[in-house]
Each structure stands twice: as structure tokens, then as C-alpha cells.
Design a protein around this motif. Structure first.
Motif, PDB file in Angstrom:
ATOM      1  N   GLU A   6       0.834  -1.201   0.000  1.00  0.00           N
ATOM      2  CA  GLU A   6       0.000   0.000   0.000  1.00  0.00           C
ATOM      3  C   GLU A   6       0.877   1.263   0.000  1.00  0.00           C
ATOM      4  O   GLU A   6       1.975   1.264   0.547  1.00  0.00           O
ATOM      5  CB  GLU A   6      -0.901   0.045   1.248  1.00  0.00           C
ATOM      6  CG  GLU A   6      -1.779  -1.152   1.451  1.00  0.00           C
ATOM      7  CD  GLU A   6      -1.161  -2.213   2.335  1.00  0.00           C
ATOM      8  OE1 GLU A   6      -1.885  -3.092   2.829  1.00  0.00           O
ATOM      9  OE2 GLU A   6       0.081  -2.158   2.546  1.00  0.00           O
ATOM     10  N   LEU A  20      -5.425   6.047  -1.924  1.00  0.00           N
ATOM     11  CA  LEU A  20      -4.567   4.921  -1.587  1.00  0.00           C
ATOM     12  C   LEU A  20      -4.304   4.092  -2.844  1.00  0.00           C
ATOM     13  O   LEU A  20      -5.194   3.915  -3.669  1.00  0.00           O
ATOM     14  CB  LEU A  20      -5.202   4.037  -0.520  1.00  0.00           C
ATOM     15  CG  LEU A  20      -5.555   4.709   0.809  1.00  0.00           C
ATOM     16  CD1 LEU A  20      -6.117   3.669   1.776  1.00  0.00           C
ATOM     17  CD2 LEU A  20      -4.357   5.403   1.408  1.00  0.00           C
ATOM     18  N   CYS A  22      -2.655   0.334  -4.163  1.00  0.00           N
ATOM     19  CA  CYS A  22      -2.194  -1.011  -3.845  1.00  0.00           C
ATOM     20  C   CYS A  22      -1.497  -1.551  -5.087  1.00  0.00           C
ATOM     21  O   CYS A  22      -2.136  -1.708  -6.128  1.00  0.00           O
ATOM     22  CB  CYS A  22      -3.378  -1.887  -3.467  1.00  0.00           C
ATOM     23  SG  CYS A  22      -2.971  -3.634  -3.222  1.00  0.00           S
ATOM     24  N   TRP A  36     -10.034  -3.467   0.110  1.00  0.00           N
ATOM     25  CA  TRP A  36      -9.451  -2.577   1.110  1.00  0.00           C
ATOM     26  C   TRP A  36     -10.175  -2.812   2.432  1.00  0.00           C
ATOM     27  O   TRP A  36     -11.399  -2.761   2.481  1.00  0.00           O
ATOM     28  CB  TRP A  36      -9.598  -1.114   0.699  1.00  0.00           C
ATOM     29  CG  TRP A  36      -8.698  -0.716  -0.431  1.00  0.00           C
ATOM     30  CD1 TRP A  36      -9.018  -0.644  -1.751  1.00  0.00           C
ATOM     31  CD2 TRP A  36      -7.325  -0.331  -0.330  1.00  0.00           C
ATOM     32  NE1 TRP A  36      -7.928  -0.234  -2.487  1.00  0.00           N
ATOM     33  CE2 TRP A  36      -6.877  -0.029  -1.627  1.00  0.00           C
ATOM     34  CE3 TRP A  36      -6.432  -0.193   0.727  1.00  0.00           C
ATOM     35  CZ2 TRP A  36      -5.575   0.383  -1.903  1.00  0.00           C
ATOM     36  CZ3 TRP A  36      -5.143   0.223   0.464  1.00  0.00           C
ATOM     37  CH2 TRP A  36      -4.724   0.496  -0.837  1.00  0.00           C
ATOM     38  N   TYR A  94      -5.155   1.124   6.994  1.00  0.00           N
ATOM     39  CA  TYR A  94      -5.826   0.559   5.826  1.00  0.00           C
ATOM     40  C   TYR A  94      -4.953  -0.524   5.210  1.00  0.00           C
ATOM     41  O   TYR A  94      -3.752  -0.334   5.003  1.00  0.00           O
ATOM     42  CB  TYR A  94      -6.115   1.650   4.801  1.00  0.00           C
ATOM     43  CG  TYR A  94      -7.294   2.522   5.186  1.00  0.00           C
ATOM     44  CD1 TYR A  94      -7.207   3.413   6.254  1.00  0.00           C
ATOM     45  CD2 TYR A  94      -8.503   2.430   4.505  1.00  0.00           C
ATOM     46  CE1 TYR A  94      -8.302   4.188   6.625  1.00  0.00           C
ATOM     47  CE2 TYR A  94      -9.591   3.201   4.862  1.00  0.00           C
ATOM     48  CZ  TYR A  94      -9.487   4.084   5.923  1.00  0.00           C
ATOM     49  OH  TYR A  94     -10.566   4.851   6.298  1.00  0.00           O
ATOM     50  N   TYR A  95      -5.571  -1.656   4.902  1.00  0.00           N
ATOM     51  CA  TYR A  95      -4.881  -2.790   4.338  1.00  0.00           C
ATOM     52  C   TYR A  95      -5.444  -3.120   2.954  1.00  0.00           C
ATOM     53  O   TYR A  95      -6.661  -3.120   2.759  1.00  0.00           O
ATOM     54  CB  TYR A  95      -5.052  -4.024   5.211  1.00  0.00           C
ATOM     55  CG  TYR A  95      -4.487  -3.898   6.600  1.00  0.00           C
ATOM     56  CD1 TYR A  95      -5.268  -3.397   7.642  1.00  0.00           C
ATOM     57  CD2 TYR A  95      -3.185  -4.288   6.889  1.00  0.00           C
ATOM     58  CE1 TYR A  95      -4.769  -3.289   8.924  1.00  0.00           C
ATOM     59  CE2 TYR A  95      -2.671  -4.182   8.175  1.00  0.00           C
ATOM     60  CZ  TYR A  95      -3.463  -3.682   9.178  1.00  0.00           C
ATOM     61  OH  TYR A  95      -2.954  -3.580  10.451  1.00  0.00           O
ATOM     62  N   CYS A  96      -4.551  -3.436   2.048  1.00  0.00           N
ATOM     63  CA  CYS A  96      -4.941  -3.993   0.754  1.00  0.00           C
ATOM     64  C   CYS A  96      -4.870  -5.511   0.860  1.00  0.00           C
ATOM     65  O   CYS A  96      -3.950  -6.061   1.505  1.00  0.00           O
ATOM     66  CB  CYS A  96      -4.003  -3.496  -0.333  1.00  0.00           C
ATOM     67  SG  CYS A  96      -4.338  -4.193  -1.966  1.00  0.00           S
TER      68      CYS A  96
END
Length: 128
Positions: A6, A20, A22, A36, A94-96
Motif C-alpha cells: 500500500e 490509496l 495497492c 481494502w 488501511y490494508y490492501c
């Protein structure tokens, strides 16, 4: 083996915007549903938005509908999350994530167990 990273996080005032990104490597991102997720302090991880492999089906959490837009660029092996009208409650890591499509995108977005590839996460802070 597919990996995702990310970028684009940071701090912004309420009402502001961030995008954002990714970026995938080591595999064919096109085969995967991308999502996400986010995790705020003291809370569990929740699905924010997901997109299927060809980009034609998307899903959004109710809390971000009308403010966030997910998209993907196959030529760049990337997935984006455009976040507009940000609120303090959007503050989170925040995670992809990526996973093969084995259910409806909306179902997958509701449960992170469907995703086997995860980025390291990136901080988004919305504060005045």
C-alpha cells in the motif's frame, strides 16, 4: 507468489481527500478480487471496499458509500481507493488484500478470511 504493497496514506483534515494505491508484484493480480480493509484503534478489521477481477463489480461498506471509489488498472497491476469527504471516524490503518473469487464480492468484502494475500497496512489519519 503474489505480494501487495500500500501507498498514499497520511494525515488530512476533515472534508479532505486521499488516494490509496495497492501495487501487486510476483503474480497476476488480474485473477484476484482486491479489497481494502481498515482497522481503527480498539476495533476489529472491517471491509471498506472490494472489486472483482475485471473491475465491473464493486462493493462498499455503508459507512463509505458515496464518498469512496475503488478502481483498478490492469496495465499497472494496481488497485486504487479514492477517499473523499473524509471524516475523523475514517482514521485507521488501511490494508490492501487479494483473494481468488470464491463467492460474491459483497460476501467476500464482509469477511477477511476470504483473502490470503495482505499488505503491511498504511496509516490514514483524519483530524483537524
Amino acid at each position: 507468489q503474489l505480494q501487495v504493497v500500500e501507498s498514499g496514506g497520511g494525515s488530512v483534515q476533515p472534508g479532505g481527500s486521499l488516494r490509496l494505491t495497492c501495487t501487486a508484484s510476483g503474480g497476476t493480480f488480474d485473477y484476484y478480487v482486491a479489497g481494502w480493509f481498515r482497522q481503527a484503534p480498539g476495533k476489529g478489521r472491517e471491509g471498506v471496499s472490494c472489486i472483482n477481477n475485471n473491475g465491473e463489480t464493486t462493493h462498499y461498506a455503508d459507512s463509505v458509500k458515496g464518498r469512496f471509489i475503488i478502481s483498478r488498472d490492469h496495465t499497472k497491476n494496481t488497485v486504487y481507493l479514492q477517499m473523499n469527504s473524509l471524516k475523523p471516524e475514517d482514521t485507521a490503518i488501511y490494508y490492501c488484500a487479494a483473494g481468488p473469487q470464491i463467492s460474491l464480492v459483497s460476501d467476500m468484502c464482509g469477511d477477511d478470511q476470504w483473502f490470503g494475500v495482505w499488505g503491511q497496512g498504511i496509516q490514514v489519519t483524519v483530524s483537524s
